[in-house]
Design a protein around this motif. Structure first.
Motif, PDB file in Angstrom:
ATOM      1  N   MET B   1      -3.422   7.958   8.417  1.00 44.90           N
ATOM      2  CA  MET B   1      -2.151   6.884   7.811  1.00 44.90           C
ATOM      3  C   MET B   1      -2.173   5.506   8.310  1.00 44.90           C
ATOM      4  O   MET B   1      -1.335   4.870   8.799  1.00 44.90           O
ATOM      5  CB  MET B   1      -0.753   7.515   8.161  1.00 44.90           C
ATOM      6  N   GLU B   2      -3.637   5.312   8.788  1.00 47.41           N
ATOM      7  CA  GLU B   2      -3.867   3.972   9.562  1.00 47.41           C
ATOM      8  C   GLU B   2      -3.400   2.844   8.409  1.00 47.41           C
ATOM      9  O   GLU B   2      -2.737   1.704   8.940  1.00 47.41           O
ATOM     10  CB  GLU B   2      -5.325   3.734  10.096  1.00 47.41           C
ATOM     11  N   LYS B   3      -3.976   2.750   7.386  1.00 49.59           N
ATOM     12  CA  LYS B   3      -3.379   1.513   6.255  1.00 49.59           C
ATOM     13  C   LYS B   3      -1.969   1.760   6.249  1.00 49.59           C
ATOM     14  O   LYS B   3      -1.456   0.577   5.851  1.00 49.59           O
ATOM     15  CB  LYS B   3      -4.211   2.157   4.976  1.00 49.59           C
ATOM     16  N   THR B   4      -1.350   2.925   6.049  1.00 47.71           N
ATOM     17  CA  THR B   4       0.006   2.780   5.753  1.00 47.71           C
ATOM     18  C   THR B   4       0.909   2.259   7.073  1.00 47.71           C
ATOM     19  O   THR B   4       1.551   1.369   6.861  1.00 47.71           O
ATOM     20  CB  THR B   4       0.568   4.245   5.526  1.00 47.71           C
ATOM     21  N   ASN B   7       0.451  -1.618   6.768  1.00 46.26           N
ATOM     22  CA  ASN B   7       1.093  -2.281   5.820  1.00 46.26           C
ATOM     23  C   ASN B   7       2.704  -1.909   6.157  1.00 46.26           C
ATOM     24  O   ASN B   7       3.588  -2.864   5.988  1.00 46.26           O
ATOM     25  CB  ASN B   7       1.318  -1.243   4.234  1.00 46.26           C
ATOM     26  N   TRP B  11       5.462  -4.857   6.409  1.00 50.28           N
ATOM     27  CA  TRP B  11       6.544  -5.336   5.715  1.00 50.28           C
ATOM     28  C   TRP B  11       7.841  -5.401   6.592  1.00 50.28           C
ATOM     29  O   TRP B  11       8.775  -5.922   6.205  1.00 50.28           O
ATOM     30  CB  TRP B  11       6.876  -3.723   4.917  1.00 50.28           C
ATOM     31  N   ASP B  14       7.922  -8.925   7.242  1.00 55.87           N
ATOM     32  CA  ASP B  14       8.330  -9.689   6.058  1.00 55.87           C
ATOM     33  C   ASP B  14       9.991  -9.794   5.988  1.00 55.87           C
ATOM     34  O   ASP B  14      10.604 -10.744   5.897  1.00 55.87           O
ATOM     35  CB  ASP B  14       7.779  -8.930   4.807  1.00 55.87           C
ATOM     36  N   VAL B 114      12.057   0.438   0.475  1.00 58.47           N
ATOM     37  CA  VAL B 114      10.537   0.433   0.736  1.00 58.47           C
ATOM     38  C   VAL B 114      10.259   0.802   1.996  1.00 58.47           C
ATOM     39  O   VAL B 114       9.502   1.675   2.440  1.00 58.47           O
ATOM     40  CB  VAL B 114       9.885  -0.778   0.215  1.00 58.47           C
ATOM     41  N   THR B 118       8.620   4.311   3.549  1.00 59.83           N
ATOM     42  CA  THR B 118       7.601   4.389   4.440  1.00 59.83           C
ATOM     43  C   THR B 118       7.679   4.970   5.744  1.00 59.83           C
ATOM     44  O   THR B 118       6.786   5.693   6.191  1.00 59.83           O
ATOM     45  CB  THR B 118       6.896   2.543   4.336  1.00 59.83           C
ATOM     46  N   LYS B 121       7.100   8.406   5.511  1.00 58.78           N
ATOM     47  CA  LYS B 121       6.062   9.163   5.460  1.00 58.78           C
ATOM     48  C   LYS B 121       5.349   8.959   6.835  1.00 58.78           C
ATOM     49  O   LYS B 121       4.423   9.925   7.106  1.00 58.78           O
ATOM     50  CB  LYS B 121       5.398   8.271   4.371  1.00 58.78           C
TER      51      LYS B 121
END
Lengths: 168, 168
Positions: B1-4, B7, B11, B14, B114, B118, B121
């Motif tokens: 889950m590194e990419k997640t 992100n 987020w 942001d 969102v 996330t 997850k």
């Protein structure tokens, strides 16, 4: 009610600009979407609705024979531009696009609710009918996009983790 | 889950930028509002909530020891700037401000939804709890603003027609 009529026409013009920007934003998004067919299909349907909404607003303006004044640079334009640009760079394009679309729908909902109230005050019953119809379409689209937030985030994460193209 | 995870942190950053812009936008609006006390009072309350939300997001970021990277120029910033500028010129400032605030709340709602998905997850349960709380605050504010659209439009029209200051 002269001032109110002046404001009303300015708001109808703003709404027309907003709907044109909505078409630009959604068309850009549709052109790039590859892996989210449900969203793509619903956006295509809503572009058709939005074009009709823009036409209806134009007819209302023409009915009032206002001069073809330059449209204001609305917040909507800044958003649509921002979204169009961001699509070129961001790796989480689908998420940002979905959030922007959901946000934009609520600007449209607010605009139509203001227009409906104003049209009622002015006795513009035919225009009111048009705005009520558009509001229902915006609300339906907003509800659809709301329902997409969690599943699309889930699909994006799953695609990323499977090394599939996730952003489009 | 590194990419997640990557992100996710982007987020959260942001969202932090978004909340800071929300404070800027609302503070500007509060400073100019004169004749709409209900809206002014609720905005003041929500600025306090929003400052806490921004702090909570900052704590989450600090917990992940990310470098202090430059925050992205989000759509939110463009909106907040647009709104701050427009306040100086437009004769229908209260209506535009209300619409922009209502719209901005929905960007925040989308962002937290969102983030919640996330965080679930990733098993970030403490962060999820924070986002759920902020989401409830944003939803309450959005509901309040939604309820204000018609009465504020009505009050604006009445003040205009009575030659009273209507825009603030």
């Amino acid at each position: 009610m002269e001032k109110t009529r002046e404001n009303y026409l300015a708001w109808v013009r703003d709404a027309h600009a907003m709907e044109e920007q909505a078409v630009t934003m959604m068309t850009g998004m549709i052109g790039r979407l590859e892996n989210y067919p449900t969203l793509r299909e619903r956006l295509q349907q809503h572009v058709a609705e939005t074009e009709q909404q823009a036409d209806a607003l134009k007819s209302i303006l023409e009915g009032h024979e206002t001069e073809n004044s330059m449209l204001k640079d609305t917040i909507g334009m800044a958003m649509a531009k921002g979204q169009a640009l961001s699509g070129l760079f961001v790796s989480d394009e689908i998420i940002k696009g979905l959030m922007a679309s959901y946000t934009f729908e609520h600007m449209e909902i607010a605009a139509y609710r203001v227009l409906i109230k104003t049209a009622q005050k002015l006795g513009e019953t035919e225009a009111e009918r048009v705005f009520v119809k558009s509001l229902a379409q915006e609300q339906a689209m907003a509800d659809f996009l709301a329902d997409q937030l969690e599943p699309t985030t889930g699909a994006f994460i799953a695609r990323e983790e499977a090394d599939l193209t996730a952003k489009r």
